[in-house]
Design an enzyme around this catalytic site. Structure first.
Site, PDB file in Angstrom:
ATOM      1  N   GLY A  10      45.273  36.785  35.628  1.00 37.21           N
ATOM      2  CA  GLY A  10      46.503  37.535  35.422  1.00 37.21           C
ATOM      3  C   GLY A  10      47.652  36.614  35.058  1.00 37.21           C
ATOM      4  O   GLY A  10      47.771  35.519  35.590  1.00 37.21           O
ATOM      5  N   ARG A  71      40.514  37.496  31.588  1.00 39.13           N
ATOM      6  CA  ARG A  71      39.714  37.385  32.818  1.00 39.13           C
ATOM      7  C   ARG A  71      38.252  37.083  32.482  1.00 39.13           C
ATOM      8  O   ARG A  71      37.342  37.431  33.233  1.00 39.13           O
ATOM      9  CB  ARG A  71      39.834  38.662  33.642  1.00 39.13           C
ATOM     10  CG  ARG A  71      41.257  38.939  34.134  1.00 39.13           C
ATOM     11  CD  ARG A  71      41.286  40.082  35.119  1.00 39.13           C
ATOM     12  NE  ARG A  71      42.635  40.425  35.530  1.00 39.13           N
ATOM     13  CZ  ARG A  71      43.321  39.803  36.486  1.00 39.13           C
ATOM     14  NH1 ARG A  71      42.759  38.787  37.122  1.00 39.13           N
ATOM     15  NH2 ARG A  71      44.539  40.178  36.811  1.00 39.13           N
ATOM     16  N   ASP A 103      41.998  32.079  42.077  1.00 37.12           N
ATOM     17  CA  ASP A 103      40.701  31.729  42.645  1.00 37.12           C
ATOM     18  C   ASP A 103      39.550  31.951  41.670  1.00 37.12           C
ATOM     19  O   ASP A 103      38.581  31.189  41.659  1.00 37.12           O
ATOM     20  CB  ASP A 103      40.456  32.488  43.957  1.00 37.12           C
ATOM     21  CG  ASP A 103      40.626  33.995  43.830  1.00 37.12           C
ATOM     22  OD1 ASP A 103      41.066  34.468  42.763  1.00 37.12           O
ATOM     23  OD2 ASP A 103      40.337  34.706  44.813  1.00 37.12           O
ATOM     24  N   THR A 126      49.457  32.240  41.495  1.00 38.69           N
ATOM     25  CA  THR A 126      49.206  33.642  41.820  1.00 38.69           C
ATOM     26  C   THR A 126      50.492  34.287  42.290  1.00 38.69           C
ATOM     27  O   THR A 126      51.243  33.691  43.067  1.00 38.69           O
ATOM     28  CB  THR A 126      48.136  33.803  42.920  1.00 38.69           C
ATOM     29  OG1 THR A 126      48.121  35.163  43.374  1.00 38.69           O
ATOM     30  CG2 THR A 126      48.408  32.918  44.115  1.00 38.69           C
ATOM     31  N   ASP A 128      50.319  36.834  44.120  1.00 33.35           N
ATOM     32  CA  ASP A 128      49.930  37.379  45.426  1.00 33.35           C
ATOM     33  C   ASP A 128      50.123  36.386  46.569  1.00 33.35           C
ATOM     34  O   ASP A 128      50.052  36.766  47.743  1.00 33.35           O
ATOM     35  CB  ASP A 128      48.470  37.824  45.405  1.00 33.35           C
ATOM     36  CG  ASP A 128      48.243  39.059  44.540  1.00 33.35           C
ATOM     37  OD1 ASP A 128      49.191  39.862  44.416  1.00 33.35           O
ATOM     38  OD2 ASP A 128      47.152  39.210  43.994  1.00 33.35           O
ATOM     39  N   ASP A 130      48.150  34.158  47.737  1.00 34.67           N
ATOM     40  CA  ASP A 130      47.001  34.297  48.638  1.00 34.67           C
ATOM     41  C   ASP A 130      46.010  33.137  48.569  1.00 34.67           C
ATOM     42  O   ASP A 130      44.843  33.298  48.916  1.00 34.67           O
ATOM     43  CB  ASP A 130      46.268  35.610  48.359  1.00 34.67           C
ATOM     44  CG  ASP A 130      45.741  35.705  46.932  1.00 34.67           C
ATOM     45  OD1 ASP A 130      46.020  34.789  46.119  1.00 34.67           O
ATOM     46  OD2 ASP A 130      45.057  36.695  46.614  1.00 34.67           O
ATOM     47  N   ARG A 172      45.922  42.721  46.284  1.00 34.30           N
ATOM     48  CA  ARG A 172      44.538  43.199  46.366  1.00 34.30           C
ATOM     49  C   ARG A 172      43.960  43.044  47.762  1.00 34.30           C
ATOM     50  O   ARG A 172      43.339  43.945  48.298  1.00 34.30           O
ATOM     51  CB  ARG A 172      43.694  42.408  45.355  1.00 34.30           C
ATOM     52  CG  ARG A 172      42.257  42.829  45.258  1.00 34.30           C
ATOM     53  CD  ARG A 172      41.563  42.055  44.144  1.00 34.30           C
ATOM     54  NE  ARG A 172      41.506  40.623  44.427  1.00 34.30           N
ATOM     55  CZ  ARG A 172      41.324  39.689  43.500  1.00 34.30           C
ATOM     56  NH1 ARG A 172      41.252  40.027  42.229  1.00 34.30           N
ATOM     57  NH2 ARG A 172      41.255  38.414  43.837  1.00 34.30           N
TER      58      ARG A 172
END
Length: 341
Positions: A10, A71, A103, A126, A128, A130, A172
């Protein structure tokens, strides 16, 4: 030295700052940089573009990535795609590859290092937040600010119509984005993947709020939030096998409508959270990581990935253990929950 740069997964505000920093540092040292277009797809198909300091300079404040992304997972069709990838790497005359990704993208890099000793340096990214590799990842601060701006705009509509607004964010498997943005806007309730949805507690909190002078409510929910006995709402899967999530905001809104009989609307922010110019914080962090990645390349410290602990950038071996997922620190959620009615 000829260095390739690849951005996969992304898109994320700050990617262009990394590209700029690597290009400037490598060329200043007498090397050359080549951009690999569209992530791993570009290396499989031989899609390259030259990178010069003059051409990347203006990209510092741009969102997205000037190299494009995808992706694509070359290990999905390893018999065909991995040999092509290796041939194109050699044909381009690359001495090293800087891989910027999350990741999944870095997971492919780790396998290529292990299987073929490809000279790779990884840079984590990221929205996120994460990855265990970094206390805070570039792109996260920008995404939080995008959510905050969106919610502040929605608040005036919620106030005017005495509504409850459910805002669904990305996230997610972790709730960093929802928690930080929710705390920043003073959300009346926040739902994250780390804590199962407790409908009675949520409804009771909103009922107590109805008895106050406040005539509206804002809920922030991460797309991966779920009930304790159910999976998250799934739309479809992607190349790396992850489900594409979405729809939990609408489920929560329906519950509130049924139990409280209050007009409740859902807004899914989706890819808005990835877009736009990076914040100053993300520009600085991405630039520092890009310079650090270039230094590792110039020192030929391949098979490594950058880490961020506090303000300190270091590197560790790029393998599967380095790519562990990092859940939301629940101390942040407890602080946010202190303001739930």
């Amino acid at each position: 030295m000829k260095v390739g740069l690849l951005t996969g997964g992304g898109d994320c505000p700050g990617l262009n700052a990394v590209i700029r920093a690597v290009t400037r540092r490598v060329t200043d040292a007498g090397g050359a940089c080549v951009g690999v277009q569209e992530g791993w797809r570009g290396l499989v198909r031989g899609m390259f573009q030259p990178l010069e300091p003059a051409t990347v300079e203006a990209s510092l404040g741009r969102g997205g990535t000037i190299l494009g992304s995808s992706r694509t997972n070359p290990y999905k069709s390893p018999d065909a795609d991995i040999p092509r990838l290796r041939r194109n790497f050699a044909a381009a005359g690359l001495d090293a590859l800087v891989v910027v990704g999350g990741d999944d993208t870095l997971g492919v890099a780790a396998r290529l290092i292990n299987d073929f000793e490809l000279p790779i340096v990884g840079v984590p990214k990221t929205i996120d937040n994460d990855l265990m590799l970094a206390d805070f990842s570039f792109g996260f601060d920008t995404a939080v600010n995008v959510v905050v701006e969106a919610v502040e705009r929605l608040r005036t509509t919620a106030e005017s119509h005495r509504r409850i607004m459910v805002v669904e964010t990305m996230g997610r498997s972790t709730g960093w984005l929802a928690c930080f943005a929710g705390m920043a806007v003073g959300a009346d309730y926040i739902l994250v993947p780390e804590i199962p949805i407790d409908v009675p507690h949520l409804v009771a909190a909103l009922k107590r709020q109805q008895g106050s002078a406040k005539n509206h409510a804002i809920l922030v929910v991460a797309e991966g939030a779920r009930y304790s006995d159910a999976s998250p709402a799934v739309l479809e899967s992607e190349d790396f096998g992850h489900p594409r999530l979405g729809g939990v905001g609408a489920l929560i809104a329906n519950v509130i409508n049924r139990q409280l009989r209050v007009e409740t609307r859902t807004v899914v922010l989706g890819h808005l959270q990835r877009g736009g110019a990076p914040t100053a914080h993300d520009r600085v962090l991405a630039t520092r990581l890009g310079l650090a990645a270039a230094e590792l390349v110039l020192r030929r410290r391949f098979g490594t990935v950058l880490t961020l602990r506090g303000a300190q950038i270091a590197d560790v071996p790029l393998d599967s253990s380095a790519l562990a997922n990092r859940s939301l620190d629940l101390a942040f959620y407890q602080d946010a929950a202190a303001f739930f009615y």
